[in-house]
Write an enzyme that holds these catalytic residues in place. Structure first.
Site, PDB file in Angstrom:
ATOM      1  N   LEU A 156      34.108  42.061  48.536  1.00 53.04           N
ATOM      2  CA  LEU A 156      32.971  41.317  47.988  1.00 53.04           C
ATOM      3  C   LEU A 156      31.716  41.523  48.824  1.00 53.04           C
ATOM      4  O   LEU A 156      30.604  41.543  48.288  1.00 53.04           O
ATOM      5  CB  LEU A 156      33.319  39.833  47.886  1.00 53.04           C
ATOM      6  CG  LEU A 156      34.346  39.464  46.803  1.00 53.04           C
ATOM      7  CD1 LEU A 156      34.727  37.987  46.904  1.00 53.04           C
ATOM      8  CD2 LEU A 156      33.810  39.787  45.415  1.00 53.04           C
TER       9      LEU A 156
ATOM     10  N   ASP B 263      36.606  54.797  34.654  1.00 57.60           N
ATOM     11  CA  ASP B 263      35.704  55.481  33.733  1.00 57.60           C
ATOM     12  C   ASP B 263      34.523  56.150  34.447  1.00 57.60           C
ATOM     13  O   ASP B 263      34.219  57.323  34.215  1.00 57.60           O
ATOM     14  CB  ASP B 263      35.173  54.501  32.682  1.00 57.60           C
ATOM     15  CG  ASP B 263      36.288  53.764  31.961  1.00 57.60           C
ATOM     16  OD1 ASP B 263      37.363  54.355  31.772  1.00 57.60           O
ATOM     17  OD2 ASP B 263      36.082  52.581  31.609  1.00 57.60           O
TER      18      ASP B 263
ATOM     19  N   GLY C 200      28.281  48.985  34.267  1.00 58.74           N
ATOM     20  CA  GLY C 200      29.288  48.129  34.871  1.00 58.74           C
ATOM     21  C   GLY C 200      28.739  46.737  35.118  1.00 58.74           C
ATOM     22  O   GLY C 200      27.671  46.570  35.711  1.00 58.74           O
TER      23      GLY C 200
ATOM     24  N   GLY D 218      30.324  44.056  36.750  1.00 58.14           N
ATOM     25  CA  GLY D 218      30.930  43.255  37.802  1.00 58.14           C
ATOM     26  C   GLY D 218      29.906  42.825  38.834  1.00 58.14           C
ATOM     27  O   GLY D 218      28.687  42.854  38.586  1.00 58.14           O
TER      28      GLY D 218
ATOM     29  N   ARG E 131      46.489  45.261  55.753  1.00 63.95           N
ATOM     30  CA  ARG E 131      47.246  45.332  54.507  1.00 63.95           C
ATOM     31  C   ARG E 131      48.166  46.547  54.453  1.00 63.95           C
ATOM     32  O   ARG E 131      49.292  46.457  53.955  1.00 63.95           O
ATOM     33  CB  ARG E 131      46.274  45.371  53.316  1.00 63.95           C
ATOM     34  CG  ARG E 131      45.560  44.045  53.106  1.00 63.95           C
ATOM     35  CD  ARG E 131      44.509  44.160  52.031  1.00 63.95           C
ATOM     36  NE  ARG E 131      43.919  42.855  51.748  1.00 63.95           N
ATOM     37  CZ  ARG E 131      42.910  42.677  50.902  1.00 63.95           C
ATOM     38  NH1 ARG E 131      42.385  43.703  50.274  1.00 63.95           N
ATOM     39  NH2 ARG E 131      42.419  41.463  50.690  1.00 63.95           N
TER      40      ARG E 131
ATOM     41  N   GLY F 248      27.416  45.647  39.783  1.00 66.60           N
ATOM     42  CA  GLY F 248      26.518  45.959  38.684  1.00 66.60           C
ATOM     43  C   GLY F 248      25.488  44.872  38.445  1.00 66.60           C
ATOM     44  O   GLY F 248      24.291  45.149  38.295  1.00 66.60           O
TER      45      GLY F 248
END
Length: 566
Positions: free
Chosen positions: A385, A209, A10, A12, A274, A15
């Protein structure tokens, strides 16, 4: 055969941060495998900032307040010791990003500017874009000798006698199935928002995945029923309008022009969590106070009272999205919005938050694909984040340390796995007729949105389980329509849809088994939170093709559950 001490799956934020940290450990070979270029990750799409206690805007803010906000916002399903670790590390992680060159917005004194996000008791969202974080991490990634495996799709984990051997992968460009030996693997493959397909803010490749492959390998998925729906996605496309808009003072209006949050969260209004806002929006639509009907129903986001300079500077992502995808200037027009799947609190079961270890020694997980669990039943804006960089670093360091303690193992099982996947690849490509993969994907998405959306009940969830079972059977007879070996994106998407089916089943089974409403999991037939029976984590496992449900107690160190009041 390729062989590495640490293999990160990964590309991102989690990763890249894991690969960077592992590469910092000298005498440690590191590779990063990703099915797309690292800069095309979900991290690069985020626009709401990153949380940390820096005291730029509020000198009285504390880590303890941050911990409590996260726990209360997560409806007490968070492991509190993990939250304490996470919140205490967030500030140093943000400061490190600052040193990496991330261009944070600054206040008049030059300090990192901070604003208050939904569910927060103090301004601690540090203003920047995920795009900037992704680019800065990529610059650091290029500094180190990290072996790049882009355009490579993960097919399988190989585990023998409880010991990790490595992975089987597909080179998408060449169509070659090949093994990669690894002493340690960090899974950082992101979420699975595409189980709802169009009604998600996730990129098109967020197909779960890593979660599906870990599930197949015997690792449980934790708290999969907790899917967060972001309240402000553009109604027509699902494109995210950042939480920063509400943090800057945007209003939510129904068709009567009423700021309807006054009925649901009169104190927090548009800065409520949210899950609370998403539920309120769907209630307004269901009770006839929204605009439009059916799939096109929506409410409005009002930014007209916000200074145009702020819109075009601090809210540039929101402004640009409105202009480009709706043809509307938010300084002059109301924006049509409706909730969309945004984030999965659940994921690969991490059994030690200090190392991000899973139940298989040598396999670590970080980012949205992992459940540490710091987000609990509902994630606060700005915490995604923070989790990416805190636990990406944690997992990378732990993986490097583990790899140094291991000897090279026999790789016979890896070669056997390659042969099995070569046969499957050839078999699927050779099919001359069958069921349409697109129809399976679209039917799955419609089923999930209608039955496993913001509000669920036993009837709708059972309908979803039955439908997914039917789709799984249809999936075995799919024709992909491409017999080529090289560049076969149809086969890749075939694998992605198979992964989505497994994750959708796990989400639905967890939701059916949790007979209460908590955080973003709302059951219309069980509308109350039930701490006596469900203050525990759901664990979904797959054994010999059958799914099983187990539970684990929540770790409570300080904050006993109390009712989450408006």
């Amino acid at each position: 055969m390729l062989s590495f001490d640490v293999l990160v799956i990964g590309g991102g934020g989690a990763g890249m941060r894991a690969a960077i940290e592992a590469a910092r450990a000298h005498e440690c070979s590191v590779a990063l495998l990703t099915k797309a270029h690292p800069l095309r990750s979900t991290t690069g799409c985020t626009g709401g900032g990153i949380n940390a206690v820096l005291n730029s805007a509020d000198p009285d803010d504390t880590v303890e307040k941050y911990i409590k906000d996260t726990i209360v916002g997560g409806d007490y399903l968070n492991d509190q010791d993990a939250v304490e670790f996470f919140a205490s590390q967030a500030a140093s992680a943000v400061k490190e990003l600052d040193r990496f060159g991330v261009p944070f917005f600054r206040d008049e004194t030059g300090r990192i500017a901070q604003s208050r996000g939904g569910g927060a008791s103090a301004p601690r969202v540090c203003w920047t874009l995920g795009h900037a974080i992704a680019h800065s991490l990529y610059e650091q990634y290029l500094r180190y000798e990290i072996y790049d495996l882009s355009d490579v799709f993960l097919l399988d984990l190989t585990v023998e006698n409880g010991r990790l051997q490595g992975v089987i992968a597909l080179n998408i460009q060449t169509g070659t199935v090949f093994p990669i030996a690894a002493k340690a693997v960090v899974m950082a493959t992101g979420g699975a928002g595409r189980i709802y397909w169009q009604r998600t803010t996730d990129p098109v490749d967020c197909t779960g995945d890593g979660l599906a492959i870990c599930l197949k390998a015997g690792i449980a998925l934790k708290d999969t029923e907790f899917v967060q729906f972001h309240p402000t996605a553009l109604a027509a496309t699902g494109i995210l309008l950042s939480e920063a808009a509400r943090g800057a003072g945007a209003y939510l209006l129904n068709r009567d022009g009423e700021r309807f949050m006054s009925r649901y969260e009169p104190e927090k209004m548009e800065l409520a969590t949210r899950d609370a806002i998403s539920t309120a929006i769907e209630t307004e639509i269901r009770e006839g106070r929204g605009y439009g009907t059916g799939a096109g129903a929506h409410v409005m986001l009002d930014l007209r009272h916000i200074d145009r300079g702020i819109l075009q500077d601090k809210l540039k992502q929101v402004y640009d999205a409105a202009v480009k995808f709706e043809g509307l200037d938010p300084s002059e027009s109301l924006l049509p919005i409706r909730p969309a799947c945004h984030y999965m609190m659940g994921g690969i079961d991490v059994v030690d938050f200090k190392t991000c270890t899973t139940s298989i020694p040598g396999l670590f997980a970080a980012g949205e694909c992992a459940c540490v669990s710091v987000q609990g039943a509902n994630r606060l804006g700005g915490n995604a984040l923070s989790e990416v960089v805190v636990f990406g670093k944690t997992a990378g360091a732990a993986a490097a340390a583990y790899a140094k303690s291991q000897l090279v193992s026999d790789h016979a099982s890896l070669q056997d796995g390659v042969s099995c996947w070569q046969l499957r690849f050839a078999s699927v490509r050779a099919r001359q007729s069958g069921i349409s993969l697109t129809k399976i994907r679209e039917r799955l998405a419609a089923c999930m949105w209608e039955n496993v959306g913001i509000s669920r009940n036993a009837r709708s969830l059972q309908v979803a389980l039955d439908t997914i079972c039917e789709l799984k059977q249809d999936y075995e007879s799919v024709e992909i329509g491409d017999s080529q070996q090289r560049g076969n994106s149809a086969f890749v998407h075939y694998l992605e849809v198979g992964n989505l089916l497994d994750i959708a089943y796990a989400v639905t089974l967890g939701a059916l088994s949790r007979r209460e409403s908590r955080g973003c999991h709302q059951r219309s037939d069980f509308p109350a939170r039930d701490d006596a029976n469900f203050l525990k984590h759901t664990l979904i496992s797959k054994i010999d093709g059958d799914f099983h449900v187990n539970y684990r107690p929540v770790s409570i160190t300080k904050y006993l559950p109390t009712e989450r009041k408006p």
